[in-house]
Motif scaffolding. Structure first.
Motif, mmCIF file in Angstrom:
data_model
loop_
_atom_site.group_PDB
_atom_site.id
_atom_site.type_symbol
_atom_site.label_atom_id
_atom_site.label_comp_id
_atom_site.label_asym_id
_atom_site.label_seq_id
_atom_site.Cartn_x
_atom_site.Cartn_y
_atom_site.Cartn_z
ATOM 1 N N GLU A 132 3.093 -4.637 -8.988
ATOM 2 C CA GLU A 132 2.581 -4.090 -7.715
ATOM 3 C C GLU A 132 2.030 -5.826 -7.204
ATOM 4 O O GLU A 132 1.853 -6.570 -7.894
ATOM 5 C CB GLU A 132 1.259 -3.456 -7.952
ATOM 6 C CG GLU A 132 1.495 -2.316 -8.468
ATOM 7 C CD GLU A 132 2.040 -1.594 -7.440
ATOM 8 O OE1 GLU A 132 1.866 -1.525 -6.374
ATOM 9 O OE2 GLU A 132 2.692 -0.233 -7.961
ATOM 10 N N LYS A 145 -0.220 -6.073 -4.905
ATOM 11 C CA LYS A 145 -1.608 -6.286 -4.672
ATOM 12 C C LYS A 145 -2.337 -6.215 -5.992
ATOM 13 O O LYS A 145 -2.051 -5.257 -6.799
ATOM 14 C CB LYS A 145 -2.165 -5.232 -3.868
ATOM 15 C CG LYS A 145 -1.934 -5.202 -2.436
ATOM 16 C CD LYS A 145 -2.781 -4.360 -1.679
ATOM 17 C CE LYS A 145 -2.595 -4.287 -0.159
ATOM 18 N NZ LYS A 145 -3.480 -3.370 0.576
ATOM 19 N N TRP A 192 -3.954 -2.754 -6.930
ATOM 20 C CA TRP A 192 -3.085 -1.587 -7.650
ATOM 21 C C TRP A 192 -2.381 -2.106 -8.881
ATOM 22 O O TRP A 192 -2.363 -1.270 -9.966
ATOM 23 C CB TRP A 192 -2.222 -1.334 -6.576
ATOM 24 C CG TRP A 192 -2.521 -0.749 -5.325
ATOM 25 C CD1 TRP A 192 -2.282 -1.239 -4.058
ATOM 26 C CD2 TRP A 192 -3.408 0.391 -5.063
ATOM 27 N NE1 TRP A 192 -3.070 -0.354 -3.041
ATOM 28 C CE2 TRP A 192 -3.701 0.496 -4.060
ATOM 29 C CE3 TRP A 192 -4.015 1.473 -6.000
ATOM 30 C CZ2 TRP A 192 -4.470 1.531 -3.407
ATOM 31 C CZ3 TRP A 192 -4.656 2.611 -5.572
ATOM 32 C CH2 TRP A 192 -4.890 2.556 -3.872
ATOM 33 N N VAL A 195 -6.222 5.264 4.447
ATOM 34 C CA VAL A 195 -5.905 3.992 4.883
ATOM 35 C C VAL A 195 -6.685 4.028 6.399
ATOM 36 O O VAL A 195 -7.118 2.756 6.791
ATOM 37 C CB VAL A 195 -4.292 3.839 5.331
ATOM 38 C CG1 VAL A 195 -3.768 3.801 3.870
ATOM 39 C CG2 VAL A 195 -4.016 4.804 6.158
ATOM 40 N N GLU A 253 -2.045 0.093 3.555
ATOM 41 C CA GLU A 253 -1.232 0.094 2.521
ATOM 42 C C GLU A 253 0.304 -0.134 2.773
ATOM 43 O O GLU A 253 0.613 0.676 3.807
ATOM 44 C CB GLU A 253 -1.353 1.199 1.562
ATOM 45 C CG GLU A 253 -2.604 1.349 0.892
ATOM 46 C CD GLU A 253 -3.060 -0.053 0.046
ATOM 47 O OE1 GLU A 253 -2.013 -0.489 -0.503
ATOM 48 O OE2 GLU A 253 -4.382 -0.420 -0.059
ATOM 49 N N GLU A 254 1.003 -0.800 2.392
ATOM 50 C CA GLU A 254 2.295 -1.321 2.762
ATOM 51 C C GLU A 254 3.054 -0.172 2.076
ATOM 52 O O GLU A 254 4.158 0.551 2.538
ATOM 53 C CB GLU A 254 2.893 -2.634 2.264
ATOM 54 C CG GLU A 254 2.770 -3.654 3.201
ATOM 55 C CD GLU A 254 3.222 -5.091 2.618
ATOM 56 O OE1 GLU A 254 4.401 -5.053 2.161
ATOM 57 O OE2 GLU A 254 2.454 -5.922 3.100
ATOM 58 N N LYS A 255 2.861 0.045 0.851
ATOM 59 C CA LYS A 255 3.525 1.196 0.082
ATOM 60 C C LYS A 255 3.010 2.540 0.709
ATOM 61 O O LYS A 255 1.765 2.878 0.326
ATOM 62 C CB LYS A 255 3.403 1.084 -1.405
ATOM 63 C CG LYS A 255 4.043 -0.282 -2.029
ATOM 64 C CD LYS A 255 4.341 0.091 -3.484
ATOM 65 C CE LYS A 255 4.776 -1.332 -4.123
ATOM 66 N NZ LYS A 255 4.775 -1.366 -5.582
ATOM 67 N N LYS A 256 4.245 3.570 0.558
ATOM 68 C CA LYS A 256 3.573 4.982 0.967
ATOM 69 C C LYS A 256 2.936 5.445 -0.097
ATOM 70 O O LYS A 256 1.961 6.274 0.094
ATOM 71 C CB LYS A 256 4.975 5.627 1.134
ATOM 72 C CG LYS A 256 4.633 6.856 1.560
ATOM 73 C CD LYS A 256 4.402 7.001 3.062
ATOM 74 C CE LYS A 256 4.199 8.608 3.495
ATOM 75 N NZ LYS A 256 2.961 9.144 3.714
ATOM 76 N N TRP A 274 0.716 4.214 -2.141
ATOM 77 C CA TRP A 274 -0.762 4.084 -2.122
ATOM 78 C C TRP A 274 -1.283 4.504 -0.901
ATOM 79 O O TRP A 274 -2.517 4.608 -1.027
ATOM 80 C CB TRP A 274 -0.978 2.441 -2.435
ATOM 81 C CG TRP A 274 -0.452 2.033 -3.833
ATOM 82 C CD1 TRP A 274 0.430 1.069 -3.952
ATOM 83 C CD2 TRP A 274 -0.784 2.577 -5.167
ATOM 84 N NE1 TRP A 274 0.755 0.711 -5.394
ATOM 85 C CE2 TRP A 274 -0.110 1.846 -6.008
ATOM 86 C CE3 TRP A 274 -1.757 3.311 -5.524
ATOM 87 C CZ2 TRP A 274 -0.138 2.136 -7.379
ATOM 88 C CZ3 TRP A 274 -1.880 3.509 -6.886
ATOM 89 C CH2 TRP A 274 -1.146 3.005 -7.644
ATOM 90 N N HIS A 275 -0.806 4.429 0.061
ATOM 91 C CA HIS A 275 -1.127 5.195 1.268
ATOM 92 C C HIS A 275 -1.543 6.848 0.992
ATOM 93 O O HIS A 275 -2.649 6.942 1.531
ATOM 94 C CB HIS A 275 -0.195 5.180 2.413
ATOM 95 C CG HIS A 275 -0.343 5.830 3.731
ATOM 96 N ND1 HIS A 275 -0.661 5.170 4.930
ATOM 97 C CD2 HIS A 275 -0.507 7.139 4.024
ATOM 98 C CE1 HIS A 275 -0.802 6.043 5.835
ATOM 99 N NE2 HIS A 275 -0.803 7.251 5.335
ATOM 100 N N ARG A 303 -2.078 7.804 -2.051
ATOM 101 C CA ARG A 303 -2.894 7.718 -2.849
ATOM 102 C C ARG A 303 -4.513 7.876 -2.480
ATOM 103 O O ARG A 303 -5.448 8.558 -2.720
ATOM 104 C CB ARG A 303 -2.967 7.040 -4.060
ATOM 105 C CG ARG A 303 -4.003 6.766 -4.988
ATOM 106 C CD ARG A 303 -4.039 7.566 -5.916
ATOM 107 N NE ARG A 303 -3.262 8.069 -6.675
ATOM 108 C CZ ARG A 303 -2.717 7.626 -7.713
ATOM 109 N NH1 ARG A 303 -3.478 6.811 -8.394
ATOM 110 N NH2 ARG A 303 -1.861 8.311 -8.333
ATOM 111 N N LYS A 304 -4.560 6.728 -1.724
ATOM 112 C CA LYS A 304 -6.060 6.733 -0.783
ATOM 113 C C LYS A 304 -6.433 7.937 -0.021
ATOM 114 O O LYS A 304 -7.891 8.331 -0.433
ATOM 115 C CB LYS A 304 -5.909 5.430 0.121
ATOM 116 C CG LYS A 304 -6.037 4.025 -0.578
ATOM 117 C CD LYS A 304 -6.050 3.166 0.569
ATOM 118 C CE LYS A 304 -6.930 1.510 0.138
ATOM 119 N NZ LYS A 304 -6.478 0.840 1.175
#
Lengths: 149, 149, 149, 149, 149, 149, 149, 149
Positions: C51, C53, C56, G45, G51-54, G56-57, G59-60
Motif C-alpha cells: 500500500e 498510504k 492502509w 470519501v 482515495e486513489e484505490k477503488k 479503499w474508496h 471500504r471507507k
C-alpha cells in the motif's frame, strides 16, 4: 440521561426513603422488592393455596416474589444493595451476585463492621458506602457530575 | 457424560470430602475455592504488598480470589452451594446468585433451620439437600440414572 | 484445573518469559500476540500486497493481527496486560477494555508511576501488579492456593 | 430513527461542542463522561471519604465514574472516541476496546500523526476521522443520507 | 494454539485443497459444507421423501444442510468465505453475514473484479485475499508469526 | 467433525437404539434423559425425602431431572425430539422450545398424524422425520456427506 | 403492539413504497439503508477524504454505511430482505445472514426464478414472498390477526 | 413499574379476558397470539398461495405466526402459559420451553389433573396456578405488593 435504580436488601429501616430524598430533582426511577414483610412472606399461599410444610410455603412465596425482583434486576441500570445490622440477609447477597453476573454497576451499602464478611461482595462493587446519603451523592454525581458541598 | 461440579461455600467442615467420597467412580471433576482460610484472607497483601487499612487488605485478597472463583463458576456444569451452621456466609449467597444468573443448575445444601432465611436462594435451586450424602446421590443419579438403596 | 492465560501488551522486554518461568510446573497454557515487531507491522502488506498510504498499510496489518489477538482474548480464562515504560501502548489499553467487556478476569501490570493515568484500567482489574514475578505468584495462588515464601 | 451517541475520550478541548453544533437539528442524544477534571478525579474520596494512598484515591474515583461510563457505553448506538494531542489517554483506548467487544459501531477521531500508534484501535472502527466536523458529517449522513456540500 | 477454520463458499474449484496444502504442518482443523453438489441439492428428499414442488424440494435439503453449516460456523475460530467467478453465491454471502454477527474473524477470498459488489462483505472482514495461497499465508502467520518468503 | 446429539422425548419404545444402531461408525456422542420411568418419577423423593402431596413429589423429581436435561441440551450440537403415539409429551415439546431458543439445530421425529398438532414445533426444526432410520440417515449425511442407498 | 421493520436489499425499484402503502394505519416504524445510490457509494470519501484505490474508496463508504445498517438490523423486530431481478446483491444476502444469526424473524422477497439460488436464505426465513403486497399482508396479519380479502 | 405480559396457550376459552379483567387499573400491556383459529391455521396459504400437502400448508402458517409469537415472547417481561382441558397443546409447551431458555419469569396455568404430565413445565415456572383469577392476583401483587382479600 435517566437511570433505573433498584434498591435491594434490608427492609426494616427507612434507608430507601433517605436515598430517594437525597436524589430529589434527579431523573431516576427507583424500584424495590415488596417491602411489606408479611405480604412478602405469605404471597404464595395467599394466592395459590395453603401448604402444611413451611418449606413449600416459603417456596411458593419466593417464586412469586422472584417475578418482581428478577424483572427489576434485569431492568436496572444501577443496583444498590443494603446490608443492615441484623439478620442473615442472604437474599441481599444473592441479588448482588445475580446483578454482578449480569454486569450491572453495583453500589453496596453496609456498616463498617460488616466489611470483612462482605469482602467478596464489596470487591464486585463500583462503590461501597456506609450511609444512604452517600448513595444519593453517588447517584447525583453520576447523573450531573456535581459533587456534594 | 462428564460433569464439572463447583463446590462453593462453607470451608470449616469436611463436607466437600463427603460429597467426593460419595461420587467415587463417577466422571466428575470437582473444583472449589481456596479452602485454606488464612491464605485466602491474605493472598492479596502477601503477593501485592501490605495495606494499612483492613478494607483494602480485604479488597486485594478478594480480587485475587475472584480470578479463581469466577473462572470455576463459569466453567461449572453444576454448582453446589453449602451454607453451614455458623457465620454470615454472604459470599456463598453471592455465588449462588451469580451462578443463577448464568443459568447454572444449582444444588443448595443447608441445615433445615436455615430454610426460611434461604428461601430466595432455595427457590432458584434445582434441589435443596440437607446432607452432603444427598448431594452425592443427586450427582450419581444425574450421571447414571441410578437411585440409592 | 487448567488455565488459558493471554499475555497482552508490551513487546520490548522479556516480561513474558519471567511470568512463564515463575509458573513452571503449573497447568497453564500461555499465549501472546505476535511479538516480532517488524513482522507484526508488515504482515498485511507482506501477504496481501503493498500500500502506498501508511494508513492502509497499517490497516491491513492490524486486520490480520486481530484474527490472532481476538481469538486468544476470547479463549483466555485470564488476561494479563502489561504497560511498559515507553510508547503510547493504546493497543494494550484497547485489549484491556475488550477483555473487560467479555467479563474476563484481568491482571494489569505496570510501573507505579503510571498509576494515575491507568486508573480506569486498574479499576476494571482483579489485581494490579508492579512486577512479572507478582503475576506469576498470582497465577500460582489461583491454581494451587499456595502463597509465596 | 434516533441515535444515542457517546462521546468518549479527550476532555481538554471543545471537540464535543463542535460535534454537537454540527449535528443541530438531528435526532441525536449525546452523552459524555464527566468532563470536569477535578470532580472526576476526586469524586470517590469526596463522597466516600479520604484515602492516604493515591492508588486507592484513584480507585474510588474510577469506580464511581465507571457507573456512568459503563452505563452510557452500554446504552449507546454509536461510540465516538477522541484521542487528543497530549497525555496517555489510556481510558479512551479502554473505552474503544470495551465498545468494540460489545459490537458498538465505533468512530475514532485523532490527528493524523497518531495513526500508527492507534492502528489496532482504528482497525476496529467503522470510520476514522481527523476533525470533529467530519464526525458530525458522518452522523448527519447516517441519520439522513445527506452528504456535506 | 490450535484453530478451527471453516471454509465456506464456492464448491466448483479446488481452492480448499490449495488452502489446506499451504497450511501443512499447522495445528488447524479445517471444515467445510458438503461439497458434493448433487448430494447437497437432494439430501432432503433422498432421506425424507420426495416433493413435487421444487421450492419444498430445496427447502428440505437446505434444512438438512443447515444442521452441518450452522454447527461448523458456530464452532469455527476463523471463517473463510470464497466467492468464485460464477453463480449468485448468495449462500456464501449469507454465511459471511452470519459469521460476522457471531463475531467470528472473517477472511474473504474473491477475484479483484468482485470488489465493488462485495464491499459490504469485505468491510466486515479482517482480511480480503485474492488467492487461496494468501489465505494459507494468513493462517500460517496467525498461528506462528512467520511471514512468507 | 464430531457431534453431541441429545435424544429427547418418548421413553417407551426403542427408537433411541434404532437411531444409534443406524449411526454406527460415526463420531457421535449420544445422550438422553434418564429413561427408567420409575426412577425418573421418584428420584426427588428417593433422595431428598418423601412428600405427601403429589405436586411436590413431582416438583422434587423434576428439579433433579432438570440438572441432567438442561446440561445435555446446552451441550448438544443437535437436538432430536421424538413424539410417540401416546401421552401428552409436554416435556418433549418443552425441550424443543428450549433448544430452539438456544439456537440448536432441531430434528423432530413423529408419526404423520401428529403433523397438524406439531406444526409450530416442526416449523422451528431443520428436519421433520417419521422414522428413527431417517434420523440416523440425516446424522450420517451431516457428518459424512453420504446419502443412503 | 408495535413493530420496527427493516427493509433491506434492492434499491432500484419502489418496493419499499409498496410495502409501506400496504401497511397504512398499522403501528410500524419502517427503516431502510440509504437508498441514494451515489451517496451510498461515495459517503466515505466525500466526508473523510479521497482515495486513489477503488478498494479503499469502497471500504471507507462501506464502513460509514455499516453504522446505519448494523444499528437498524439490531433494532429491528422483523427484517425483510428483497432480492431483485438484477445484480449480485451480496449485501442483501449478508444482511439476511446477519439478521438470522441475531435471531430476527426474516421475510425474504424475491421472484420465483431465484428460488434455487436462494434456498439457504429462504430456509432461514419465516416467510418467502414474491410480491411486496404479500409482505404488507404478512405484516398486517402479524399485527392485527386479519387476513386479506 | 410497568409489565409486558404475554398470554400463551389455549385459545378456546375466555381465560385471557378473565386475567385482563382481574388486572384492571394495573400498568400492564397484555399480548397474545392470534386467537382466531381459522385465520391462524390458514394465514400462510391465504397470503402466500395454496399448498396441496397439509404439511406445507401448516408450515407456511406456522412460519408467519412465529413472527408474531417470537416477537412477543422476546419482548415479554412475564409469560403466562395456559394448558386447557383438551387437545395436545404442544405449542403451549414449546412456548414455555422457549420462554424458559430466555430466562423469562413463567406462570403456568392448568387444571390440577394435568399436574403430573406437566411436571417438567411446572418446575421451570415461578408459579403454578389453577385459575385465571389467581394469575391476575399474582400480577397485581407483583406490581403493587397488595394481596387479595
Amino acid at each position: 440521561m435517566t437511570l433505573q435504580v433498584y434498591l435491594s436488601g434490608e427492609i426494616h429501616t427507612d434507608w430507601r426513603e433517605t436515598v430517594m430524598a437525597g436524589c430529589e430533582g434527579l431523573d431516576i426511577q427507583f424500584s424495590a422488592p415488596v417491602t411489606d414483610h408479611p405480604a412478602s412472606d405469605d404471597c404464595g399461599v395467599a394466592i395459590l393455596g395453603p401448604e402444611e410444610k413451611k418449606f413449600w410455603h416459603d417456596r411458593k412465596g419466593a417464586g412469586v416474589n422472584a417475578i418482581r425482583t428478577r424483572h427489576l434486576l434485569e431492568q436496572a441500570d444501577v443496583v444498590v444493595v443494603r446490608f443492615g445490622e441484623k439478620y442473615k440477609q442472604w437474599n441481599a447477597a444473592f441479588d448482588a451476585g445475580y446483578a454482578s453476573a449480569l454486569g450491572k454497576p453495583l453500589v453496596i451499602l453496609h456498616p463498617e463492621e460488616h466489611g470483612h464478611a462482605l469482602k467478596e461482595v464489596d470487591e464486585a462493587a463500583n462503590a461501597v458506602a456506609e450511609t444512604p446519603e452517600q448513595v444519593a451523592q453517588i447517584l447525583r454525581y453520576v447523573l450531573t457530575g456535581r459533587l456534594p458541598g
